[in-house]
Design a protein around this motif. Structure first.
Motif, PDB file in Angstrom:
ATOM      1  N   UNK A 116       6.238   1.580  -5.197  1.00 61.61           N
ATOM      2  CA  UNK A 116       6.488   2.938  -4.711  1.00 61.61           C
ATOM      3  C   UNK A 116       5.253   3.819  -4.791  1.00 61.61           C
ATOM      4  N   UNK A 117       4.374   3.545  -5.751  1.00 62.86           N
ATOM      5  CA  UNK A 117       3.258   4.441  -6.046  1.00 62.86           C
ATOM      6  C   UNK A 117       2.099   4.258  -5.059  1.00 62.86           C
ATOM      7  N   UNK A 118       1.209   5.249  -5.057  1.00 67.66           N
ATOM      8  CA  UNK A 118      -0.074   5.195  -4.340  1.00 67.66           C
ATOM      9  C   UNK A 118       0.061   4.859  -2.851  1.00 67.66           C
ATOM     10  N   UNK A 119       1.033   5.469  -2.202  1.00 71.42           N
ATOM     11  CA  UNK A 119       1.097   5.370  -0.744  1.00 71.42           C
ATOM     12  C   UNK A 119      -0.148   6.028  -0.153  1.00 71.42           C
ATOM     13  N   UNK A 120      -0.832   5.294   0.723  1.00 71.16           N
ATOM     14  CA  UNK A 120      -2.031   5.885   1.326  1.00 71.16           C
ATOM     15  C   UNK A 120      -2.156   5.413   2.774  1.00 71.16           C
ATOM     16  N   UNK A 121      -3.385   5.353   3.288  1.00 66.73           N
ATOM     17  CA  UNK A 121      -3.576   5.247   4.727  1.00 66.73           C
ATOM     18  C   UNK A 121      -3.124   3.925   5.348  1.00 66.73           C
ATOM     19  N   UNK A 126      -3.001  -2.697  -1.584  1.00 62.92           N
ATOM     20  CA  UNK A 126      -3.727  -3.590  -0.684  1.00 62.92           C
ATOM     21  C   UNK A 126      -3.163  -3.614   0.724  1.00 62.92           C
ATOM     22  N   UNK A 127      -1.832  -3.616   0.858  1.00 61.63           N
ATOM     23  CA  UNK A 127      -1.293  -3.829   2.197  1.00 61.63           C
ATOM     24  C   UNK A 127      -0.293  -2.762   2.662  1.00 61.63           C
ATOM     25  N   UNK A 128       0.135  -1.851   1.804  1.00 61.42           N
ATOM     26  CA  UNK A 128       0.891  -0.694   2.256  1.00 61.42           C
ATOM     27  C   UNK A 128       2.396  -0.785   2.181  1.00 61.42           C
ATOM     28  N   UNK A 129       2.998  -1.888   2.577  1.00 65.54           N
ATOM     29  CA  UNK A 129       4.459  -1.980   2.649  1.00 65.54           C
ATOM     30  C   UNK A 129       5.083  -2.142   1.270  1.00 65.54           C
ATOM     31  N   UNK A 130       6.015  -1.261   0.926  1.00 59.96           N
ATOM     32  CA  UNK A 130       6.721  -1.363  -0.353  1.00 59.96           C
ATOM     33  C   UNK A 130       7.592  -2.616  -0.386  1.00 59.96           C
ATOM     34  N   UNK A 141      -0.196   1.807  14.083  1.00 58.81           N
ATOM     35  CA  UNK A 141      -1.562   1.446  13.714  1.00 58.81           C
ATOM     36  C   UNK A 141      -1.696   1.273  12.206  1.00 58.81           C
ATOM     37  N   UNK A 142      -0.946   2.069  11.438  1.00 57.53           N
ATOM     38  CA  UNK A 142      -0.922   1.863   9.987  1.00 57.53           C
ATOM     39  C   UNK A 142      -0.357   0.504   9.627  1.00 57.53           C
ATOM     40  N   UNK A 143       0.669   0.068  10.371  1.00 57.92           N
ATOM     41  CA  UNK A 143       1.200  -1.278  10.176  1.00 57.92           C
ATOM     42  C   UNK A 143       0.196  -2.355  10.537  1.00 57.92           C
ATOM     43  N   UNK A 144      -0.621  -2.099  11.552  1.00 54.90           N
ATOM     44  CA  UNK A 144      -1.677  -3.030  11.932  1.00 54.90           C
ATOM     45  C   UNK A 144      -2.693  -3.196  10.800  1.00 54.90           C
ATOM     46  N   UNK A 145      -3.122  -2.073  10.225  1.00 56.32           N
ATOM     47  CA  UNK A 145      -4.091  -2.117   9.125  1.00 56.32           C
ATOM     48  C   UNK A 145      -3.526  -2.895   7.940  1.00 56.32           C
ATOM     49  N   UNK A 146      -2.266  -2.642   7.602  1.00 58.73           N
ATOM     50  CA  UNK A 146      -1.639  -3.377   6.506  1.00 58.73           C
ATOM     51  C   UNK A 146      -1.546  -4.867   6.786  1.00 58.73           C
ATOM     52  N   UNK A 147      -1.253  -5.228   8.045  1.00 56.02           N
ATOM     53  CA  UNK A 147      -1.151  -6.640   8.407  1.00 56.02           C
ATOM     54  C   UNK A 147      -2.499  -7.344   8.283  1.00 56.02           C
ATOM     55  N   UNK A 148      -3.579  -6.664   8.649  1.00 60.18           N
ATOM     56  CA  UNK A 148      -4.919  -7.236   8.510  1.00 60.18           C
ATOM     57  C   UNK A 148      -5.237  -7.488   7.039  1.00 60.18           C
ATOM     58  N   UNK A 149      -4.890  -6.534   6.179  1.00 59.53           N
ATOM     59  CA  UNK A 149      -5.149  -6.700   4.754  1.00 59.53           C
ATOM     60  C   UNK A 149      -4.349  -7.859   4.172  1.00 59.53           C
ATOM     61  N   UNK A 150      -3.135  -8.059   4.670  1.00 60.40           N
ATOM     62  CA  UNK A 150      -2.321  -9.181   4.200  1.00 60.40           C
ATOM     63  C   UNK A 150      -2.898 -10.504   4.691  1.00 60.40           C
ATOM     64  N   UNK A 151      -3.221 -10.558   5.985  1.00 62.26           N
ATOM     65  CA  UNK A 151      -3.707 -11.811   6.573  1.00 62.26           C
ATOM     66  C   UNK A 151      -5.048 -12.240   5.997  1.00 62.26           C
TER      67      UNK A 151
END
Length: 466
Positions: free
Chosen positions: A416-421, A375-379, A333-343
């Motif tokens: 690498x920094x600011x890993x969050x939800x 913004x999108x989570x993935x390093x 679900x975290x990957x889903x949230x990141x994908x929405x932010x990217x798209x």
């Protein structure tokens, strides 16, 4: 990514509101993280203007959500599944304790976190963050149980070591892509990346992890790998596998994944023909999920004689898989949230607002990567995207390979920094180390942020010297 329908300012406000809503639902309303992530992903997609239907087959809310979820789940579920199976087999036979005892005896009891971190630096060279961290979980738990204190004393330095190698070191995909995009030299970047990783980890991962671990007490979650086994009597110790066997089982995926990396590099360089079938089959064996599958099978047959039957092994592995289902779903679900932010184009909105500020190229690289990370989570996505965004400026500047390597490290620092939800690793570390969201933000987010700043500091020093 779709064409943004809102201005940069609106997209930035949507991103801030989405993260705020997610934290409110999880921390204040106490709604399950999996449910909260899926709901906020849906709301964010609607607010950002991602279409509900596209007659031309482009990105829609449904495809963005399912693709983001499946993309992370497809890799993480396999890695976590095989990883906890291997961990349970090692832990139940006493293998984890044997390895922990040997490491601690070599380094000393007071340096147990250092011993784990150094081991993680070696294992993290070819292994992705998720796989390495999960494989090390039983060792972290065993050491923490033996010496007491907060689980974070042992877990944070180890996780930070895997995070540092994943972001900085070739052959991990992020730095490899950045070097290629910027026209640098992979060999130079690798050689310089080793001391950068070690120095940054010591400053931003090891010492910070100890500082946090001494102030925040987290108990050991026995349920993650099932009921933990401790070697209390002579008979149990006699049946425990040798240090050499345990080390060999942990080195097996390292060797297989390294084989994949070496062959891939030789094919890219033209040393091995691109159509060589034997090389492709060997590379298949070295894919991370396949390497872990082979390792689990090897552990099953190497550890079973005199210790457990195959039927008993099935119960052990079933017991290990059950508790991690929630972790896997939350990570997806975290990957889903990141994908929405990217798209939605939110990542592009952040970078466009930073790229024209007239800053030094290395500072721009750091800030753009940091913005994409937030913004999108993935390093890996942040590193790769930033490399593409600044490639033209790097080429125009005519930089040396050493300078390009410094920029690659600056990009890795920001990513690498600011890993969050919205980062799947945030949920993986938080759930496995028995932390709620607030505690994970205070501990893991703080650790990787100082780690990123340490990498950036070393990169800036290198930039000035070379």
């Amino acid at each position: 990514m779709i064409e943004p329908v809102h201005s940069t300012a609106v997209l930035l406000l949507v991103a801030v509101a989405a993260v705020g809503l997610l934290l409110f639902m999880i921390m204040k309303l106490k709604i399950h993280a999996f449910v909260s992530l899926v709901f906020v992903s849906l709301v964010t997609a609607v607010a950002a203007g991602i279409p509900v239907h596209d007659a031309e087959g482009g990105t829609t809310i449904g495809t963005a959500m399912t693709t983001g979820f499946a993309g992370v789940l497809g890799s993480v579920a396999l890695l976590v599944g095989f990883g906890v199976m291997l961990g349970r087999l090692l832990e139940s036979t006493g293998g984890a304790q044997v390895l922990a005892d040997t490491l601690v005896n070599r380094f000393g009891e007071k340096r147990a976190p250092l011993a784990l971190g150094v081991a993680a630096l070696f294992f993290g060279f070819p292994i992705f963050f998720d796989a390495g961290f999960v494989i090390f979980l039983p060792i972290i738990f065993t050491v923490a149980r033996r010496f007491g204190g907060s689980l974070l004393l042992y877990g944070l330095p180890t996780a930070a070591a895997f995070g540092a190698t994943h972001a900085v070191l070739v052959p991990h995909p992020g730095p490899v892509a950045a070097v290629e995009l910027l026209g640098g030299d992979l060999g130079v970047t690798l050689l310089l990346g080793i001391p950068v990783t070690v120095i940054a980890w010591v400053i931003g991962g090891y010492f910070v992890g100890l500082f946090i671990g001494r102030r925040i007490n987290i108990s050991i979650p026995d349920a993650v790998l099932g009921e933990m086994n401790e070697l209390k009597d002579a008979d149990a110790k006699a049946k425990a596998p040798s240090f050499g066997l345990v080390l060999s089982l942990l080195l097996l995926p390292l060797a297989l994944i390294s084989l994949n990396t070496v062959l891939s590099t030789l094919i890219s360089a033209g040393t091995i023909p691109a159509d060589a079938e034997w090389a492709r089959y060997l590379m298949l064996v070295g894919m991370t999920p396949i390497a872990l599958l082979i390792t689990v099978l090897a552990a099953l047959f190497a550890l079973s004689p005199g210790r457990f039957s195959l039927a008993e092994a099935q119960k052990l592995m079933d017991g290990a898989l059950g508790p991690v289902c929630g972790v896997i779903l939350i990570t997806g679900a975290g990957g889903m949230f990141g994908a929405i932010l990217r798209a939605s184009g939110i990542g592009g909105a952040l970078t466009s607002s930073l790229s024209g500020m007239g800053l030094s190229l290395i500072v721009q690289a750091f800030l753009i990567a940091l913005a994409l990370r937030v913004a999108q989570g993935s390093a890996t996505v942040a590193i790769t995207t930033t490399g593409g965004l600044i490639a033209a400026d790097v080429t125009a500047a005519g930089l040396s390979d050493l300078k390009i390597a410094a920029i690659v490290f600056a990009i890795a620092a920001g990513a690498s920094a600011l890993s969050h939800v919205n980062d799947s690793g945030f949920w993986l570390v938080g759930r496995f180390l028995n932390m709620d969201v607030k505690t994970t933000l205070m501990t893991w987010t703080a650790t990787v942020t100082t780690l990123g700043l340490a990498i950036f500091g070393v990169a800036c020093l290198m930039w000035l010297i070379v």
